[in-house]
Design a protein around this motif. Structure first.
Motif, PDB file in Angstrom:
ATOM      1  N   LYS A 134      10.926   0.559   6.390  1.00  0.00           N
ATOM      2  CA  LYS A 134      11.494   0.066   7.638  1.00  0.00           C
ATOM      3  C   LYS A 134      10.698   0.558   8.843  1.00  0.00           C
ATOM      4  CE  LYS A 134      16.216  -0.713   6.081  1.00  0.00           C
ATOM      5  NZ  LYS A 134      17.662  -0.494   6.346  1.00  0.00           N
ATOM      6  N   VAL A 135      10.363  -0.382   9.725  1.00  0.00           N
ATOM      7  CA  VAL A 135       9.610  -0.071  10.936  1.00  0.00           C
ATOM      8  C   VAL A 135      10.482  -0.386  12.143  1.00  0.00           C
ATOM      9  CG1 VAL A 135       7.537  -0.553  12.293  1.00  0.00           C
ATOM     10  CG2 VAL A 135       7.443  -0.646   9.785  1.00  0.00           C
ATOM     11  N   TYR A 136      10.705   0.633  12.991  1.00  0.00           N
ATOM     12  CA  TYR A 136      11.562   0.474  14.169  1.00  0.00           C
ATOM     13  C   TYR A 136      10.731   0.583  15.452  1.00  0.00           C
ATOM     14  CZ  TYR A 136      15.639   0.984  11.139  1.00  0.00           C
ATOM     15  OH  TYR A 136      16.586   0.800  10.174  1.00  0.00           O
ATOM     16  N   ALA A 137      11.243  -0.029  16.523  1.00  0.00           N
ATOM     17  CA  ALA A 137      10.542   0.031  17.807  1.00  0.00           C
ATOM     18  C   ALA A 137      10.513   1.462  18.321  1.00  0.00           C
ATOM     19  CB  ALA A 137      11.245  -0.868  18.826  1.00  0.00           C
ATOM     20  N   PRO A 138       9.309   1.999  18.659  1.00  0.00           N
ATOM     21  CA  PRO A 138       9.215   3.382  19.132  1.00  0.00           C
ATOM     22  C   PRO A 138       9.585   3.541  20.603  1.00  0.00           C
ATOM     23  CG  PRO A 138       7.052   2.388  19.033  1.00  0.00           C
ATOM     24  CD  PRO A 138       7.995   1.367  18.497  1.00  0.00           C
ATOM     25  N   PHE A 139       9.709   2.403  21.301  1.00  0.00           N
ATOM     26  CA  PHE A 139      10.075   2.440  22.722  1.00  0.00           C
ATOM     27  C   PHE A 139      10.595   1.055  23.130  1.00  0.00           C
ATOM     28  CE2 PHE A 139       5.276   2.392  22.471  1.00  0.00           C
ATOM     29  CZ  PHE A 139       5.132   1.007  22.491  1.00  0.00           C
ATOM     30  N   ASP A 140      11.156   0.967  24.349  1.00  0.00           N
ATOM     31  CA  ASP A 140      11.557  -0.321  24.898  1.00  0.00           C
ATOM     32  C   ASP A 140      10.299  -1.101  25.271  1.00  0.00           C
ATOM     33  OD1 ASP A 140      14.052   0.748  24.688  1.00  0.00           O
ATOM     34  OD2 ASP A 140      14.437   0.920  26.837  1.00  0.00           O
ATOM     35  N   GLY A 141      10.235  -2.356  24.924  1.00  0.00           N
ATOM     36  CA  GLY A 141       9.044  -3.112  25.253  1.00  0.00           C
ATOM     37  C   GLY A 141       9.121  -4.566  24.837  1.00  0.00           C
ATOM     38  N   THR A 142       7.930  -5.167  24.687  1.00  0.00           N
ATOM     39  CA  THR A 142       7.824  -6.593  24.352  1.00  0.00           C
ATOM     40  C   THR A 142       6.878  -6.772  23.179  1.00  0.00           C
ATOM     41  OG1 THR A 142       8.134  -7.174  26.684  1.00  0.00           O
ATOM     42  CG2 THR A 142       7.231  -8.886  25.245  1.00  0.00           C
ATOM     43  N   ILE A 143       7.263  -7.627  22.238  1.00  0.00           N
ATOM     44  CA  ILE A 143       6.396  -7.948  21.106  1.00  0.00           C
ATOM     45  C   ILE A 143       5.342  -8.945  21.603  1.00  0.00           C
ATOM     46  CG2 ILE A 143       6.263  -8.889  18.773  1.00  0.00           C
ATOM     47  CD1 ILE A 143       7.865  -6.299  18.972  1.00  0.00           C
ATOM     48  N   VAL A 144       4.091  -8.517  21.674  1.00  0.00           N
ATOM     49  CA  VAL A 144       3.025  -9.397  22.160  1.00  0.00           C
ATOM     50  C   VAL A 144       2.278 -10.061  21.015  1.00  0.00           C
ATOM     51  CG1 VAL A 144       2.713  -8.190  24.348  1.00  0.00           C
ATOM     52  CG2 VAL A 144       1.436  -7.426  22.331  1.00  0.00           C
ATOM     53  N   THR A 145       2.336  -9.435  19.828  1.00  0.00           N
ATOM     54  CA  THR A 145       1.646 -10.010  18.673  1.00  0.00           C
ATOM     55  C   THR A 145       2.457  -9.772  17.406  1.00  0.00           C
ATOM     56  OG1 THR A 145      -0.499  -9.471  19.667  1.00  0.00           O
ATOM     57  CG2 THR A 145      -0.495 -10.088  17.348  1.00  0.00           C
ATOM     58  N   LEU A 146       2.688 -10.838  16.663  1.00  0.00           N
ATOM     59  CA  LEU A 146       3.235 -10.719  15.301  1.00  0.00           C
ATOM     60  C   LEU A 146       2.318 -11.546  14.414  1.00  0.00           C
ATOM     61  CD1 LEU A 146       5.333  -9.874  13.206  1.00  0.00           C
ATOM     62  CD2 LEU A 146       6.640 -11.931  13.793  1.00  0.00           C
ATOM     63  N   PHE A 147       1.525 -10.856  13.626  1.00  0.00           N
ATOM     64  CA  PHE A 147       0.563 -11.554  12.780  1.00  0.00           C
ATOM     65  C   PHE A 147       1.299 -12.478  11.805  1.00  0.00           C
ATOM     66  CE2 PHE A 147      -1.961  -8.279  14.535  1.00  0.00           C
ATOM     67  CZ  PHE A 147      -3.294  -8.670  14.427  1.00  0.00           C
ATOM     68  N   PRO A 148       0.757 -13.648  11.531  1.00  0.00           N
ATOM     69  CA  PRO A 148       1.404 -14.575  10.588  1.00  0.00           C
ATOM     70  C   PRO A 148       1.665 -13.940   9.234  1.00  0.00           C
ATOM     71  CG  PRO A 148      -0.381 -15.672  11.756  1.00  0.00           C
ATOM     72  CD  PRO A 148      -0.478 -14.212  12.111  1.00  0.00           C
ATOM     73  N   THR A 149       0.830 -12.968   8.877  1.00  0.00           N
ATOM     74  CA  THR A 149       1.004 -12.282   7.595  1.00  0.00           C
ATOM     75  C   THR A 149       2.027 -11.160   7.673  1.00  0.00           C
ATOM     76  OG1 THR A 149      -0.904 -10.942   8.217  1.00  0.00           O
ATOM     77  CG2 THR A 149      -1.306 -12.806   6.761  1.00  0.00           C
ATOM     78  N   LYS A 150       2.574 -10.915   8.854  1.00  0.00           N
ATOM     79  CA  LYS A 150       3.677  -9.973   9.114  1.00  0.00           C
ATOM     80  C   LYS A 150       3.341  -8.510   8.835  1.00  0.00           C
ATOM     81  CE  LYS A 150       6.974 -13.573   7.761  1.00  0.00           C
ATOM     82  NZ  LYS A 150       8.037 -13.965   6.815  1.00  0.00           N
ATOM     83  N   HIS A 151       2.073  -8.224   8.519  1.00  0.00           N
ATOM     84  CA  HIS A 151       1.729  -6.847   8.166  1.00  0.00           C
ATOM     85  C   HIS A 151       1.418  -5.999   9.399  1.00  0.00           C
ATOM     86  CE1 HIS A 151      -2.239  -8.373   9.033  1.00  0.00           C
ATOM     87  NE2 HIS A 151      -2.761  -7.154   8.906  1.00  0.00           N
ATOM     88  N   ALA A 152       1.264  -6.628  10.562  1.00  0.00           N
ATOM     89  CA  ALA A 152       0.884  -5.894  11.759  1.00  0.00           C
ATOM     90  C   ALA A 152       1.625  -6.436  12.977  1.00  0.00           C
ATOM     91  CB  ALA A 152      -0.627  -5.985  11.980  1.00  0.00           C
ATOM     92  N   ILE A 153       1.978  -5.498  13.889  1.00  0.00           N
ATOM     93  CA  ILE A 153       2.748  -5.853  15.085  1.00  0.00           C
ATOM     94  C   ILE A 153       2.077  -5.242  16.303  1.00  0.00           C
ATOM     95  CG2 ILE A 153       4.969  -5.581  16.275  1.00  0.00           C
ATOM     96  CD1 ILE A 153       6.234  -5.250  13.480  1.00  0.00           C
TER      97      ILE A 153
ATOM     98  N   ASN B 142      -0.849 -12.127   2.497  1.00  0.00           N
ATOM     99  CA  ASN B 142      -0.360 -13.372   3.135  1.00  0.00           C
ATOM    100  C   ASN B 142       1.148 -13.375   3.397  1.00  0.00           C
ATOM    101  OD1 ASN B 142      -2.896 -14.753   3.272  1.00  0.00           O
ATOM    102  ND2 ASN B 142      -2.758 -15.086   1.050  1.00  0.00           N
ATOM    103  N   GLY B 143       1.656 -12.204   3.775  1.00  0.00           N
ATOM    104  CA  GLY B 143       3.074 -12.123   4.151  1.00  0.00           C
ATOM    105  C   GLY B 143       3.995 -11.763   3.019  1.00  0.00           C
ATOM    106  N   GLN B 144       3.488 -11.742   1.792  1.00  0.00           N
ATOM    107  CA  GLN B 144       4.339 -11.359   0.659  1.00  0.00           C
ATOM    108  C   GLN B 144       4.799  -9.918   0.803  1.00  0.00           C
ATOM    109  OE1 GLN B 144       1.908 -12.315  -2.864  1.00  0.00           O
ATOM    110  NE2 GLN B 144       3.558 -13.702  -3.464  1.00  0.00           N
ATOM    111  N   HIS B 145       6.055  -9.660   0.468  1.00  0.00           N
ATOM    112  CA  HIS B 145       6.662  -8.321   0.474  1.00  0.00           C
ATOM    113  C   HIS B 145       6.922  -7.794   1.895  1.00  0.00           C
ATOM    114  CE1 HIS B 145       5.370  -8.857  -3.548  1.00  0.00           C
ATOM    115  NE2 HIS B 145       4.115  -8.425  -3.371  1.00  0.00           N
ATOM    116  N   PHE B 146       6.811  -8.672   2.909  1.00  0.00           N
ATOM    117  CA  PHE B 146       7.112  -8.277   4.289  1.00  0.00           C
ATOM    118  C   PHE B 146       8.215  -9.183   4.847  1.00  0.00           C
ATOM    119  CE2 PHE B 146       2.700  -6.801   3.851  1.00  0.00           C
ATOM    120  CZ  PHE B 146       2.787  -5.521   4.376  1.00  0.00           C
ATOM    121  N   THR B 147       9.150  -8.582   5.577  1.00  0.00           N
ATOM    122  CA  THR B 147      10.196  -9.336   6.271  1.00  0.00           C
ATOM    123  C   THR B 147      10.205  -8.921   7.729  1.00  0.00           C
ATOM    124  OG1 THR B 147      11.571  -9.397   4.273  1.00  0.00           O
ATOM    125  CG2 THR B 147      12.660  -9.900   6.359  1.00  0.00           C
ATOM    126  N   ALA B 148       9.967  -9.884   8.617  1.00  0.00           N
ATOM    127  CA  ALA B 148       9.957  -9.588  10.054  1.00  0.00           C
ATOM    128  C   ALA B 148      11.317  -9.905  10.661  1.00  0.00           C
ATOM    129  CB  ALA B 148       8.873 -10.404  10.750  1.00  0.00           C
TER     130      ALA B 148
END
Length: 617
Positions: free
Chosen positions: A505-524, A546-552
């Motif tokens: 589980k990956v949680y937001a470390p601060f208040d902010g805005t998501i500027v990039t969500l890779f189509p493969t969901k492995h990087a934010i 290719n996004g397998q095993h990731f849920t955004a």
């Protein structure tokens, strides 16, 4: 027994404005019902935020606090705090619409007798099962005895209605029940059976009508009695009230009941029976579809209290209920099913627990906990349950399915559909419930594919100083130079930290805005409200999955708060696929800061500071 709910009762009483703000309080199967002097003094938001309260709402002029099936225990503690309230007058400045007044009257009259009707209905169901499986015969004494155990409630229904209606109208319930007793006396029934004209003082004619098991006649009688009794109470001297008020009540209401009000009510009941028969033959599908589809909405606005008694009235007139029962049980099973699917699909532990327990009680016929705790807040399960309930109700209506006794509208209620020496209605209600179950489950699951993934889960928000960055993931903290990827280890992309995760589980470390969500969901890519630009990269070379095993749980451009769930990865499956699960956490605009310090902690959780950004250039 109820002592453990003392603190909860204290808080509830305080939040509704204190005991001095309460006119009356009573309870039904799942909720406390308050009549308040001033509803504006109640803190509805605070009540809704209590863990022990499923929902707080105002409907029909009643301030309702939904507790659950243990509401009786909570009520006992509330009653100890507020004391007796029966003699408190309602605030005369309160104004209600005519619909609210009617629903409040019907609810207040019928609600108290529901337990008796339910108990008698289930006895009827047990009797039907014993006969169906040939354990007893209709000729046996056992059948004869059990049958009048159940029939007693319906036979003496006018007396119970008179008592509860009198309580609602604030007149003497014992006198009201006694007047109903006059209408049901064996001697009067004997006169009716004889068929000869009956006149009081050889002048006042009495219409020969039987009133056992009826509803409308006694409601009219007690309504008029309430005014006459209050008039007598006002004008008869205190010294002789005890004798003359009851005597005059009987002498006035007896003739009125048998000569005028009872016959009028009987005629109205006949018209009602004709209407019920019309529905049964011309539009049998309509009531079950409407109740099956819209019952949750009716419950939210209290309208079900005005509709449910129609089933009781139909049973009194025709011996069965096709107006409310079939649609109600289809709706309840649909709500329970929607909640069950939520329990399977949600990743929120608290919601999963609430949905699981709520679905169990809903399958037994009590839907308020799951309605207000799960289906309504999430919305999509409510929509799914309305579709499923209507689908099951449609089948029940088209097959003219009806029940022969009132009772719980959960799974145990299916036995109420055994009667008339046939199992047809029993089989049909089972099919209707299967339809409700299947349709609801499919629709809920399909909708959950969209809405559950969009739902943002959170952890507890903690205070941090400016420039401090919390760990977005739980695990072991290392210098970024230990990354098994040269681009990260060389700090080409920026300074930062490396975490070997213990969960995905990956949680937001601060208040902010998501500027990039890779189509493969492995990087934010996320930018803080203070301008810190961060890349959270889950795993090394995991782009190849290719996004397998990731849920955004977020979308590009979305505003997030510190502690919101951003991403979940299945660590074990990623490892099994042959990929490294290290998580580089990089400040991509490191060049804007004079210094970025790495925490010395080894094991980090979501509340731990891992980086400190100092001195903007």
């Amino acid at each position: 027994m109820s002592q453990k709910y003392n603190d909860l009762a204290q808080k509830i009483v305080s939040l509704v404005g204190g005991k001095e703000n309460i006119n009356t309080v009573y309870h039904c199967q799942t909720r406390l019902r308050f009549k308040l002097k001033d509803e504006s003094k109640a803190n509805q938001d605070a009540l809704n935020n209590m863990d022990s309260v499923a929902k707080c709402l105002i409907s029909g002029g009643v301030f309702q606090v939904v507790i659950g099936t243990h509401v009786k225990d909570v009520f006992e503690e509330v009653e100890k705090i507020v004391g007796p309230l029966e003699n408190k007058e309602q605030d005369q400045s309160e104004k209600k619409g005519i619909l609210s007044v009617i629903i409040d009257f019907i609810s207040g009259t019928f609600q108290p007798i529901i337990p008796a009707l339910s108990g008698a209905g289930m006895v009827k169901a047990v009797l039907a099962i014993l006969i169906t499986f040939k354990i007893i015969s209709t000729e046996s004494q056992t059948y004869y005895i059990l049958n009048f155990f159940a029939d007693a409630v319906f036979y003496f229904l006018p007396m119970m209605l008179a008592y509860s209606e009198a309580q609602k109208l604030r007149c003497n319930p014992i006198l009201a029940a006694s007047v109903a007793g006059i209408m049901m006396h064996p001697n009067w029934n004997a006169l009716v059976s004889a068929g000869k004209a009956v006149k009081l003082f050889e002048v006042i004619p009495f219409t020969l009508t039987t009133y056992t098991s009826t509803v409308i006649p006694v409601i009219l009688v007690v309504l008029v009695q309430s005014y006459i009794e209050k008039y007598l109470e006002k004008w008869i001297p205190q010294a002789v009230k005890l004798v003359f008020v009851p005597m005059l009540t009987f002498l006035i209401m007896g003739p009125l009941a048998l000569a005028v009000l009872g016959p009028i009510g009987s005629v109205l009941g006949g018209y009602l029976a004709t209407f019920f028969k019309f529905l049964s033959t011309t539009a049998a599908w309509a009531p079950a579809v409407l109740i099956g589809g819209f019952l949750p909405i009716m419950v939210m606005f209290g309208l079900h209290n005005g509709v449910a008694p129609l089933g009781v009235m139909q049973m009194g007139e025709l011996g069965y209920d096709s107006i409310f029962g079939p649609g109600c049980v289809c709706s309840n099973i649909a709500q329970a099913t929607a909640s069950s699917v939520v329990a399977l699909r949600t990743k929120d532990k608290k919601m999963k627990q609430l949905a699981t327990s709520g679905s169990i009680t809903a399958y037994m016929g009590i839907t308020e906990p799951t309605l207000y705790g799960v289906n309504l807040p999430k919305k999509y399960p409510l929509i799914a349950s309305m579709i499923g309930g209507a689908a099951g109700g449609l089948y029940a209506g088209l097959t003219h399915t009806h029940r022969f006794a009132t009772g719980s509208s959960g799974l145990p209620a299916v036995f109420l559909y055994i009667g008339n020496d046939t199992m047809t209605y029993f089989y049909n209600i089972l099919i209707a419930l299967v339809i409700s179950f299947v349709v609801t489950a499919i629709v809920t699951y399909v909708l959950s594919l969209k809405f559950e993934n969009q739902e943002v889960q959170t952890i507890e928000k903690v205070h941090v100083n400016k420039g401090e960055i919390l760990s977005p993931i739980q695990g072991k903290l290392y210098p970024l130079s230990d990354a098994k990827d040269e681009a990260f280890a060389s700090e080409t992309l920026g300074k930062g930290a490396l975490i070997q995760p213990s969960n995905g589980k990956v949680y937001a470390p601060f208040d902010g805005t998501i500027v990039t969500l890779f189509p493969t969901k492995h990087a934010i890519g996320i930018v803080s409200d203070d301008g810190i630009e961060m890349l959270i990269h889950f795993g090394i070379d995991t782009v190849n999955l290719n996004g397998q095993h990731f849920t955004a749980f977020i979308e590009q451009g979305m505003k997030v708060k510190q502690g919101d769930l951003l991403l979940e990865a299945d660590i074990e499956k990623i490892k099994a696929a042959g990929y490294e699960t290290q998580v580089p956490v990089i400040i991509t605009n490191s060049f804007n800061y004079q210094n970025i310090e790495l925490s010395s902690k080894e094991d980090v959780s979501y509340q731990d500071v891992i980086l400190k950004v100092k001195g903007e250039k």
